[in-house]
Design a protein around this motif. Structure first.
Motif, short mmCIF file in Angstrom:
data_model
loop_
_atom_site.label_atom_id
_atom_site.label_comp_id
_atom_site.label_asym_id
_atom_site.label_seq_id
_atom_site.Cartn_x
_atom_site.Cartn_y
_atom_site.Cartn_z
N GLY A 180 0.77 -1.23 0.00
CA GLY A 180 0.00 0.00 0.00
C GLY A 180 0.80 1.28 0.00
O GLY A 180 0.23 2.36 0.12
N LYS A 181 2.12 1.17 -0.12
CA LYS A 181 2.97 2.37 -0.11
C LYS A 181 3.89 2.37 -1.32
O LYS A 181 4.34 1.31 -1.77
CB LYS A 181 3.82 2.43 1.15
N TRP A 182 4.19 3.56 -1.82
CA TRP A 182 5.17 3.70 -2.90
C TRP A 182 6.56 3.75 -2.30
O TRP A 182 6.80 4.51 -1.36
CB TRP A 182 4.91 4.98 -3.69
N ILE A 183 7.44 2.89 -2.81
CA ILE A 183 8.83 2.91 -2.34
C ILE A 183 9.75 2.90 -3.55
O ILE A 183 9.36 2.51 -4.64
CB ILE A 183 9.15 1.72 -1.40
N ASN A 184 10.98 3.33 -3.32
CA ASN A 184 11.97 3.30 -4.39
C ASN A 184 12.36 1.85 -4.66
O ASN A 184 12.43 1.02 -3.76
CB ASN A 184 13.22 4.09 -4.00
N TRP A 185 12.62 1.57 -5.93
CA TRP A 185 13.02 0.24 -6.36
C TRP A 185 14.16 -0.30 -5.49
O TRP A 185 14.11 -1.44 -5.03
CB TRP A 185 13.45 0.30 -7.83
N ASP A 186 15.18 0.51 -5.27
CA ASP A 186 16.36 0.06 -4.52
C ASP A 186 16.07 -0.19 -3.04
O ASP A 186 16.85 -0.85 -2.37
CB ASP A 186 17.50 1.08 -4.65
N ASN A 244 -6.55 1.49 -9.91
CA ASN A 244 -6.04 2.86 -9.79
C ASN A 244 -4.55 2.87 -9.49
O ASN A 244 -3.80 3.72 -9.99
CB ASN A 244 -6.80 3.62 -8.71
N THR A 245 -4.10 1.93 -8.68
CA THR A 245 -2.68 1.85 -8.35
C THR A 245 -1.85 1.49 -9.57
O THR A 245 -0.76 2.03 -9.77
CB THR A 245 -2.46 0.82 -7.22
N ALA A 246 -2.36 0.60 -10.41
CA ALA A 246 -1.64 0.25 -11.64
C ALA A 246 -1.48 1.48 -12.54
O ALA A 246 -0.41 1.72 -13.11
CB ALA A 246 -2.35 -0.87 -12.38
N CYS A 247 -2.53 2.27 -12.64
CA CYS A 247 -2.46 3.50 -13.45
C CYS A 247 -1.45 4.48 -12.85
O CYS A 247 -0.67 5.10 -13.57
CB CYS A 247 -3.83 4.14 -13.56
N GLU A 248 -1.46 4.60 -11.54
CA GLU A 248 -0.51 5.50 -10.87
C GLU A 248 0.92 4.99 -11.04
O GLU A 248 1.85 5.78 -11.20
CB GLU A 248 -0.88 5.61 -9.39
N LEU A 249 1.11 3.68 -11.02
CA LEU A 249 2.43 3.10 -11.23
C LEU A 249 2.98 3.49 -12.60
O LEU A 249 4.15 3.90 -12.73
CB LEU A 249 2.37 1.57 -11.12
N VAL A 250 2.15 3.40 -13.61
CA VAL A 250 2.57 3.80 -14.96
C VAL A 250 2.91 5.29 -14.97
O VAL A 250 3.93 5.71 -15.53
CB VAL A 250 1.48 3.46 -16.00
N ARG A 251 2.07 6.10 -14.35
CA ARG A 251 2.31 7.55 -14.31
C ARG A 251 3.63 7.88 -13.59
O ARG A 251 4.46 8.64 -14.10
CB ARG A 251 1.17 8.28 -13.65
N LEU A 252 3.85 7.28 -12.44
CA LEU A 252 5.06 7.56 -11.66
C LEU A 252 6.35 7.14 -12.37
O LEU A 252 7.39 7.76 -12.21
CB LEU A 252 5.01 6.85 -10.31
N ASN A 253 6.26 6.07 -13.14
CA ASN A 253 7.45 5.54 -13.80
C ASN A 253 7.57 5.96 -15.27
O ASN A 253 8.33 5.39 -16.01
CB ASN A 253 7.46 4.01 -13.69
N ASN A 254 6.81 6.99 -15.61
CA ASN A 254 6.84 7.54 -16.97
C ASN A 254 6.56 6.48 -18.01
O ASN A 254 7.23 6.29 -18.97
CB ASN A 254 8.18 8.20 -17.26
#
Length: 99
Positions: free
Chosen positions: A21-27, A89-99
């Motif tokens: 449920g949280k956005w984190i950096n890949w690393d 909605n999270t999948a759409c946001e994932l695409v947006r955040l990762n360009n």
């Protein structure tokens, strides 16, 4: 960046992932070697493609894929804290955040 023919796994750079449920950096994504998913393979997954179109990125059959993910979790008796709309909605946001 064109999304077609590219995987976020191929070149993570400074990309984001969604974890519990949280956005984190890949690393910053870490998985303990003794986690249940590693030791026993307790997981569900769904492969979903996103394509670059003239109108912008398009996730192919998003709701159908997310419903199949939810159905797989139910079969496995996993309780999911997120709804179909939240996953979508999270999948759409994932695409947006990762360009």
């Amino acid at each position: 960046m064109a999304l077609s023919n590219r995987s976020i796994y191929a070149d993570p750079g400074n990309r984001k992932i969604w974890h519990n449920g949280k956005w984190i950096n890949w690393d910053d994504a870490k998985l303990h070697v003794l986690s249940h998913v590693v030791s026993y393979g307790s997981a569900v997954f769904e492969g979903i493609r996103c394509y670059e179109t003239k109108q912008g990125p398009a996730i192919f059959r998003l709701r159908e894929h997310m419903q199949r993910l939810i159905n797989s979790a139910k079969i496995y008796r996993m309780e999911l804290p997120f709804s179909l709309d939240q996953f979508s909605n999270t999948a759409c946001e994932l695409v947006r955040l990762n360009n």
